[in-house]
Design a protein around this motif. Structure first.
Motif, PDB file in Angstrom:
ATOM      1  N   PRO A  77     -27.007  43.029  54.933  1.00 27.34           N
ATOM      2  CA  PRO A  77     -26.260  43.370  55.862  1.00 27.34           C
ATOM      3  C   PRO A  77     -24.946  43.752  55.585  1.00 27.34           C
ATOM      4  O   PRO A  77     -24.403  43.435  54.688  1.00 27.34           O
ATOM      5  CB  PRO A  77     -26.247  42.142  56.995  1.00 27.34           C
ATOM      6  CG  PRO A  77     -26.671  41.149  56.127  1.00 27.34           C
ATOM      7  CD  PRO A  77     -27.480  41.456  55.055  1.00 27.34           C
ATOM      8  N   VAL A  78     -23.958  44.208  56.531  1.00 35.65           N
ATOM      9  CA  VAL A  78     -22.800  44.540  56.320  1.00 35.65           C
ATOM     10  C   VAL A  78     -22.010  43.342  56.617  1.00 35.65           C
ATOM     11  O   VAL A  78     -22.146  42.363  57.656  1.00 35.65           O
ATOM     12  CB  VAL A  78     -22.122  45.689  56.999  1.00 35.65           C
ATOM     13  CG1 VAL A  78     -20.674  45.940  57.065  1.00 35.65           C
ATOM     14  CG2 VAL A  78     -22.801  46.855  56.968  1.00 35.65           C
ATOM     15  N   PHE A  79     -21.269  43.135  55.548  1.00 39.09           N
ATOM     16  CA  PHE A  79     -20.456  41.794  55.802  1.00 39.09           C
ATOM     17  C   PHE A  79     -18.912  41.946  55.829  1.00 39.09           C
ATOM     18  O   PHE A  79     -18.063  42.371  55.033  1.00 39.09           O
ATOM     19  CB  PHE A  79     -20.497  40.841  54.257  1.00 39.09           C
ATOM     20  CG  PHE A  79     -21.936  40.173  53.951  1.00 39.09           C
ATOM     21  CD1 PHE A  79     -22.100  38.825  54.518  1.00 39.09           C
ATOM     22  CD2 PHE A  79     -22.921  40.744  53.578  1.00 39.09           C
ATOM     23  CE1 PHE A  79     -23.333  38.098  54.440  1.00 39.09           C
ATOM     24  CE2 PHE A  79     -24.022  40.319  53.298  1.00 39.09           C
ATOM     25  CZ  PHE A  79     -24.299  38.915  53.545  1.00 39.09           C
ATOM     26  N   LEU A  80     -18.560  42.059  57.221  1.00 45.55           N
ATOM     27  CA  LEU A  80     -17.420  42.617  57.576  1.00 45.55           C
ATOM     28  C   LEU A  80     -16.192  41.649  57.097  1.00 45.55           C
ATOM     29  O   LEU A  80     -15.039  41.988  56.916  1.00 45.55           O
ATOM     30  CB  LEU A  80     -17.233  42.827  59.113  1.00 45.55           C
ATOM     31  CG  LEU A  80     -18.153  44.114  59.389  1.00 45.55           C
ATOM     32  CD1 LEU A  80     -17.975  43.914  61.182  1.00 45.55           C
ATOM     33  CD2 LEU A  80     -17.504  45.159  59.001  1.00 45.55           C
ATOM     34  N   ASN A  81     -16.445  40.460  57.044  1.00 44.71           N
ATOM     35  CA  ASN A  81     -15.380  39.258  56.830  1.00 44.71           C
ATOM     36  C   ASN A  81     -15.520  38.782  55.399  1.00 44.71           C
ATOM     37  O   ASN A  81     -14.488  37.959  54.985  1.00 44.71           O
ATOM     38  CB  ASN A  81     -15.489  38.071  57.859  1.00 44.71           C
ATOM     39  CG  ASN A  81     -15.321  38.761  59.245  1.00 44.71           C
ATOM     40  OD1 ASN A  81     -14.374  39.499  59.398  1.00 44.71           O
ATOM     41  ND2 ASN A  81     -16.335  38.084  60.071  1.00 44.71           N
ATOM     42  N   ALA A 100     -25.492  47.061  45.617  1.00 44.47           N
ATOM     43  CA  ALA A 100     -25.789  47.283  46.964  1.00 44.47           C
ATOM     44  C   ALA A 100     -25.142  46.301  47.665  1.00 44.47           C
ATOM     45  O   ALA A 100     -24.587  46.378  48.698  1.00 44.47           O
ATOM     46  CB  ALA A 100     -27.262  47.302  47.085  1.00 44.47           C
ATOM     47  N   MET A 101     -25.320  45.007  46.977  1.00 45.46           N
ATOM     48  CA  MET A 101     -24.476  43.784  47.740  1.00 45.46           C
ATOM     49  C   MET A 101     -22.940  44.056  47.978  1.00 45.46           C
ATOM     50  O   MET A 101     -22.263  44.026  48.836  1.00 45.46           O
ATOM     51  CB  MET A 101     -24.594  42.712  47.065  1.00 45.46           C
ATOM     52  CG  MET A 101     -24.119  41.422  47.648  1.00 45.46           C
ATOM     53  SD  MET A 101     -24.930  40.840  49.100  1.00 45.46           S
ATOM     54  CE  MET A 101     -24.026  39.633  49.795  1.00 45.46           C
ATOM     55  N   LEU A 102     -22.155  44.747  46.812  1.00 43.57           N
ATOM     56  CA  LEU A 102     -20.961  45.039  46.601  1.00 43.57           C
ATOM     57  C   LEU A 102     -20.580  46.036  47.784  1.00 43.57           C
ATOM     58  O   LEU A 102     -19.529  46.054  48.403  1.00 43.57           O
ATOM     59  CB  LEU A 102     -20.537  45.357  45.335  1.00 43.57           C
ATOM     60  CG  LEU A 102     -20.430  44.209  44.338  1.00 43.57           C
ATOM     61  CD1 LEU A 102     -19.638  44.815  43.179  1.00 43.57           C
ATOM     62  CD2 LEU A 102     -19.235  43.142  44.747  1.00 43.57           C
ATOM     63  N   LYS A 103     -21.563  46.886  47.713  1.00 41.13           N
ATOM     64  CA  LYS A 103     -21.271  48.102  48.945  1.00 41.13           C
ATOM     65  C   LYS A 103     -21.015  47.669  50.284  1.00 41.13           C
ATOM     66  O   LYS A 103     -20.538  48.306  51.200  1.00 41.13           O
ATOM     67  CB  LYS A 103     -22.419  49.034  48.591  1.00 41.13           C
ATOM     68  CG  LYS A 103     -22.243  50.310  49.435  1.00 41.13           C
ATOM     69  CD  LYS A 103     -23.436  51.197  49.210  1.00 41.13           C
ATOM     70  CE  LYS A 103     -23.079  52.562  49.856  1.00 41.13           C
ATOM     71  NZ  LYS A 103     -24.173  53.607  49.644  1.00 41.13           N
ATOM     72  N   GLN A 104     -21.793  46.395  50.654  1.00 47.62           N
ATOM     73  CA  GLN A 104     -21.964  45.995  51.968  1.00 47.62           C
ATOM     74  C   GLN A 104     -20.834  44.942  52.281  1.00 47.62           C
ATOM     75  O   GLN A 104     -20.732  44.172  53.270  1.00 47.62           O
ATOM     76  CB  GLN A 104     -23.235  45.396  52.266  1.00 47.62           C
ATOM     77  CG  GLN A 104     -24.503  46.356  52.092  1.00 47.62           C
ATOM     78  CD  GLN A 104     -24.477  47.223  53.201  1.00 47.62           C
ATOM     79  OE1 GLN A 104     -23.685  48.295  52.963  1.00 47.62           O
ATOM     80  NE2 GLN A 104     -25.154  47.121  54.252  1.00 47.62           N
TER      81      GLN A 104
END
Length: 188
Positions: free
Chosen positions: A60-64, A83-87
């Protein structure tokens, strides 16, 4: 308030069970590196601090998220790490623990730069670095694309194979172009 030992029971149809997962929206820190812990990342996507060593899918997107500790596991590849860094657009500290071998991995330079690299990442630390070509390419990618990076720390095994010359590794890394003029490279 702290939460310990959360268990998520997943049914045969994991897609169906993930749709019903409750979000732990007030959770600030999560360490899901315990063996056997199966928590969908969607449930903890509001955290600011995350330590993880499990298979990444449906990221998922990690906004915080500002601090990520990613432990390399068998089956992981550079595509999943990126892919993890992108989120994680707000990521400021990234620790990559390469304890599991990356001997058979090939680096393919991506055609994108995660937003966190171009605008937020200040500290990157890679542990268990062995000087393999794909590891070197990843470090170069971070250095070339992280505009506000202050610290790039590379930590090797105390007993690198004899064929690996630490001085040569240090020289090769120090010659890498850096996007951030204030980035300091440390090699241990």
């Amino acid at each position: 308030m702290q939460v310990w030992d959360i268990y998520h029971h997943s049914h045969v149809d994991s897609n169906a069970s993930n749709k019903n997962v409750k979000s732990l929206s007030k959770l600030v820190r999560a360490d899901i590196s315990a063996i056997g812990l199966d928590i969908p990342l969607k449930a903890i996507c509001n955290v600011e601090f995350l330590c993880i060593d499990k298979y990444l899918n449906d990221i998922p997107v990690f906004l915080n998220l500002t601090h990520l500790e990613l432990v390399w596991w068998r089956g992981m590849n550079w595509h999943l790490a990126l892919a993890m860094l992108k989120q994680c657009s707000m990521l400021q500290s990234f620790f990559l623990d390469m304890i599991t071998s990356t001997a058979d991995l090939i680096w393919i330079s991506p055609c994108f730069v995660p937003e966190c690299l171009s605008s937020q990442l200040r500290k990157c630390c890679i542990t268990y670095y062995e000087g393999k070509e794909s590891e070197l390419q990843f470090v170069k990618y971070i250095l070339e694309n992280s505009r506000v990076l202050r610290t790039m720390a590379i930590c090797t095994l105390s007993s690198l194979p004899l064929k690996v010359d630490k001085l040569k590794l240090l020289k090769e890394l120090s010659l890498c172009p850096r996007s951030s003029p204030i980035c300091e490279l440390s090699f241990k």
